[in-house]
Write a protein that holds these residues in place. Structure first.
Motif, PDB file in Angstrom:
ATOM      1  N   PRO A 368       0.831  -1.206   0.000  1.00 17.67           N
ATOM      2  CA  PRO A 368       0.000   0.000   0.000  1.00 17.67           C
ATOM      3  C   PRO A 368       0.869   1.260   0.000  1.00 17.67           C
ATOM      4  N   SER A 369       0.397   2.303  -0.659  1.00 17.65           N
ATOM      5  CA  SER A 369       1.141   3.563  -0.648  1.00 17.65           C
ATOM      6  C   SER A 369       0.667   4.451   0.490  1.00 17.65           C
ATOM      7  N   LEU A 383      -2.362  23.340   5.948  1.00 22.38           N
ATOM      8  CA  LEU A 383      -1.691  22.081   6.272  1.00 22.38           C
ATOM      9  C   LEU A 383      -0.459  21.890   5.398  1.00 22.38           C
ATOM     10  N   ALA A 384       0.641  21.485   6.031  1.00 23.42           N
ATOM     11  CA  ALA A 384       1.819  21.124   5.225  1.00 23.42           C
ATOM     12  C   ALA A 384       2.046  19.629   5.385  1.00 23.42           C
ATOM     13  N   ILE A 385       2.348  18.966   4.272  1.00 20.25           N
ATOM     14  CA  ILE A 385       2.644  17.530   4.355  1.00 20.25           C
ATOM     15  C   ILE A 385       4.119  17.341   4.060  1.00 20.25           C
ATOM     16  N   VAL A 386       4.807  16.670   4.984  1.00 14.26           N
ATOM     17  CA  VAL A 386       6.220  16.400   4.743  1.00 14.26           C
ATOM     18  C   VAL A 386       6.489  14.903   4.823  1.00 14.26           C
ATOM     19  N   SER A 391       6.844   8.700   0.144  1.00  8.77           N
ATOM     20  CA  SER A 391       6.161   8.396   1.408  1.00  8.77           C
ATOM     21  C   SER A 391       4.643   8.493   1.284  1.00  8.77           C
ATOM     22  N   GLY A 392       4.146   8.942   0.139  1.00  9.20           N
ATOM     23  CA  GLY A 392       2.688   8.916  -0.080  1.00  9.20           C
ATOM     24  C   GLY A 392       2.020  10.282  -0.097  1.00  9.20           C
ATOM     25  N   GLN A 563      -0.961  23.254  10.663  1.00 10.81           N
ATOM     26  CA  GLN A 563      -0.793  21.838  11.006  1.00 10.81           C
ATOM     27  C   GLN A 563       0.228  21.234  10.065  1.00 10.81           C
ATOM     28  N   ILE A 564       0.978  20.294  10.594  1.00 10.35           N
ATOM     29  CA  ILE A 564       1.949  19.595   9.737  1.00 10.35           C
ATOM     30  C   ILE A 564       1.692  18.097   9.874  1.00 10.35           C
ATOM     31  N   LEU A 565       1.613  17.433   8.715  1.00  8.21           N
ATOM     32  CA  LEU A 565       1.412  15.980   8.712  1.00  8.21           C
ATOM     33  C   LEU A 565       2.710  15.341   8.237  1.00  8.21           C
ATOM     34  N   VAL A 566       3.230  14.440   9.046  1.00  4.60           N
ATOM     35  CA  VAL A 566       4.452  13.751   8.624  1.00  4.60           C
ATOM     36  C   VAL A 566       4.080  12.331   8.177  1.00  4.60           C
ATOM     37  N   LEU A 567       4.472  12.008   6.976  1.00  5.20           N
ATOM     38  CA  LEU A 567       4.202  10.663   6.460  1.00  5.20           C
ATOM     39  C   LEU A 567       5.500   9.889   6.341  1.00  5.20           C
ATOM     40  N   GLU A 568       5.456   8.626   6.766  1.00  2.00           N
ATOM     41  CA  GLU A 568       6.638   7.755   6.582  1.00  2.00           C
ATOM     42  C   GLU A 568       6.131   6.434   6.028  1.00  2.00           C
ATOM     43  N   GLN A 569       6.594   6.108   4.863  1.00  2.00           N
ATOM     44  CA  GLN A 569       6.182   4.879   4.169  1.00  2.00           C
ATOM     45  C   GLN A 569       4.665   4.680   4.190  1.00  2.00           C
TER      46      GLN A 569
END
Ligand code: ATP
Length: 600
Positions: A368-369, A383-386, A391-392, A563-569
């Motif tokens: 899954p991504s 919102l910032a996505i890092v 990482s999706g 808000q900041i969303l951190v995505l890992e794998q």
């Protein structure tokens, strides 16, 4: 067999329908001319016979030209002359009508293909089988409906000629008509035997042909030229192109040669039948059982009749081949649009965006991504996505904008499930600039205007948007200002730098004033630091009251978000404000410090 027949009947109806829709007048004209052109040959050979017979029967001894010119035989020549002119005119008119119908019908089919293409889902575009179907439809199938219709006309015309020939032959012997039919059958067999085969070859070739087209694009497009030159890749690609061609050619050659030999051998049978009949007719004439005029007429009928008959039969064979192509076209046009939209046009209240345990796996992917991602973003929040590459982040945006649907979990906008939204209303809510935004080879102004399709040509709206996107200054310095055409496809086109293109894309986002959710996927990676600061100041000022989602690897920009969303794998590992995440001392803090250290 019966099933094939029914399928052919169905595709024939489709072909006629397409032809009629593209031009009722031309289709009707061709139908009428088909009948006329079918009758002319019989009239002509019959008059030919009358001319010879009337010469042989002529009793006149007059040597005066006036008498000769008024004799029966010469009068018949006048009639034949007039008929030939009419036949000639009718054939020319048929050709004109045919050419015009071909253009109209080609356009009609291409329009249908493109109308379908613009409605396809992203998943379908990315599916190689669907893509192949579309390429095949575009390359071949657009000409096939006309080919099928033409073949039907050929059959109709030939049948009329043949039936009228039969009428003339019956006096000689019913057997003669039978021979005429039998003699044409071998060439028919040769024709049909290979039509299925060549279609299969065409399908098989789709992948190879696609690779060829891609290699051609690689080598012949200026945007690739730099790298190909510097990495010396030209020869490598050309070799691949040659090898690919060789594979395609070997199959083509085999088919062409086999087909040629086969039809030569079978054609010989037809020739034997013709010369057998020739001998028979000459013998009958020697026995004075038929007149010289009749002998000539029968020979012409045999010669022409055989050709006409085998034309009709090979048209039958061709219909089968065309039918296979049209089926392929219909398969593409009938592709189901899987995505369901609802009819909800919104809520009185703005409730923001909710991701509820959303997971997504690309079709055919092993992993899954995105896995189980949940968050809630209030309206007007930024919102910032890092996250690292892959990482999706972009996948999340594709799901939010309904380019894809989650494999599991739900996404809500203003409390309404995304699938229940009316398509157009939903699209209007978003303004998205992806990393690989489109660089339209149109005027620079239009490139900005594309942000709002209602205002594509509205110069008055381009300028303020360009100012906000920091594009105005360089655009006014271009030779034709906002009217400068971009890209290199057209002679007067002007290329921009990577950063300038990004500024145009940002201006495009500012153009979308009606959208209340703006999404920028790495919009400033190629823009210099000073301009980036300014762009974001503009963004802050002009997006008050709007939700903004920003994907960026630059923490100087990210830190400004609420808000900041951190995505890992594909997993959400952190969520909060810049300060909160620093205190968290997780991945975000580590990456932030790393980048900070890099600037010191
Ligand atoms: N169309 C696709 N089909 C199959 N897999 C895909 C597709 N697009 C992306 N992926 C895979 O999904 C994962 C997430 O990709 P995504 O583009 O969302 O990453 P990202 O975080 O935006 O990366 P980047 O920072 O490099 O832009 C990656 O492993 C990628 O290989």
């Amino acid at each position: 067999m019966f099933d094939t027949f029914l399928r052919i009947l169905k595709t024939s109806r489709i072909a006629f329908d397409l032809s009629y829709k593209s031009s009722p007048g031309l289709t009707a004209l061709i139908s009428i001319l088909t009948i006329a052109n079918g009758l002319f040959p019989s009239f002509l050979v019959w008059i030919g016979k009358l001319i010879i017979d009337s010469i042989l029967q002529s009793q006149s001894k007059s040597e005066l030209w006036m008498d000769l010119l008024q004799s029966d035989a010469v009068s018949l020549v006048y009639v034949e002359g007039i008929l030939t002119i009419l036949y000639f005119g009718s054939q020319k008119l048929y050709n004109i009508a045919y050419t015009l119908l071909r253009i109209r019908l080609g356009q009609e089919v291409n329009e249908r293909i493109l109308s379908k293409a613009i409605r396809l889902e992203l998943t379908q575009f990315e599916d190689s089988e669907t893509y192949d179907k579309m390429t095949q439809a575009r390359t071949e199938a657009s000409s096939k409906p006309l080919s099928m219709v033409t073949r039907f006309f050929t059959i109709a015309q030939s049948s009329i000629t043949i039936v009228s020939f039969f009428g003339l032959l019956i006096k000689l012997s019913p057997l003669a008509s039978f021979i005429l039919v039998i003699a044409a059958i071998p060439s028919f067999i040769a024709e049909t035997k290979f039509s299925n085969h060549s279609f299969r070859l065409f399908r098989w070739k789709a992948k190879e042909t696609r690779e060829q087209v891609y290699l051609e694009t690689l080598m012949a497009r200026e945007d690739n030229a730099k790298e190909i030159l510097l990495f010396n890749l030209g020869k490598e690609f050309l070799n691949r192109y040659k090898n690919n061609f060789q594979r395609i050619y070997i199959e083509d050659k085999k088919l062409t040669i086999t087909k040629g030999i086969f039809s030569f051998l079978l054609g010989l049978l037809s020739q034997f039948a013709f010369y057998g009949s020739y001998i028979w007719i000459v013998c009958l004439a020697l026995l004075h059982k038929i007149s010289l005029g009749e002998m000539t007429m029968y020979l012409v009928i045999f010669r022409q009749g055989q050709g006409t008959f085998s034309n009709a039969l090979s048209a039958f064979g061709g219909i089968y081949e065309d039918h296979l192509y049209i089926e392929n076209l219909m398969e593409f046009l009938d592709l189901k649009i899987l995505k369901q939209y609802g009819n909800k046009k919104g809520n009185h209240q703005r409730l923001g965006i909710v991701f509820d345990s959303v997971s997504f796996q690309y079709p055919g992917a092993k992993q899954p991504s995105l896995s189980n991602v949940s968050f809630e973003l209030k309206p007007e929040e930024k919102l910032a996505i890092v996250g690292e590459n892959g990482s999706g982040k972009t996948t999340l945006i594709k799901l939010l904008t309904r380019l894809y649907s989650p494999t599991s979990g739900k996404i809500y906008l203003d409390g309404i499930h995304l699938e229940d939204w009316d398509e157009e209303t939903l699209r209007k809510r978003f303004g998205v600039i992806f990393q690989n935004f489109v660089q339209y080879q149109f005027k620079v102004g239009e490139n900005i205007g594309m942000g709002d399709v209602q205002k594509v040509q509205s110069e008055a709206e381009w300028i303020p948007a360009a100012k906000l996107g920091m594009a105005h200054d360089f655009v006014t310095n271009l030779e034709h200002g906002y009217a400068t055409r971009l890209g290199k496809w057209f002679q007067d086109g002007r290329e921009l730098s990577g950063g300038q293109w990004q500024k145009v894309a940002l201006a495009r986002a500012f153009m979308r004033t009606s959208a209340d959710i703006l999404i920028l996927d790495e919009p400033t990676s190629a823009i210099d630091a000073e301009a980036e600061m300014k762009v974001f100041e503009h963004f802050r000022e002009h997006t008050q009251g709007k939700t903004v989602i920003l994907i960026s690897h630059r923490f100087s920009t990210v830190r400004m978000a609420d808000q900041i969303l951190v995505l890992e794998q594909g997993k959400k590992t952190e969520w909060g404000s810049h300060e909160e995440l620093l205190l968290n001392k997780g991945k975000y803090e580590k990456l932030f410090r790393l980048q900070q250290a890099g600037y010191q």
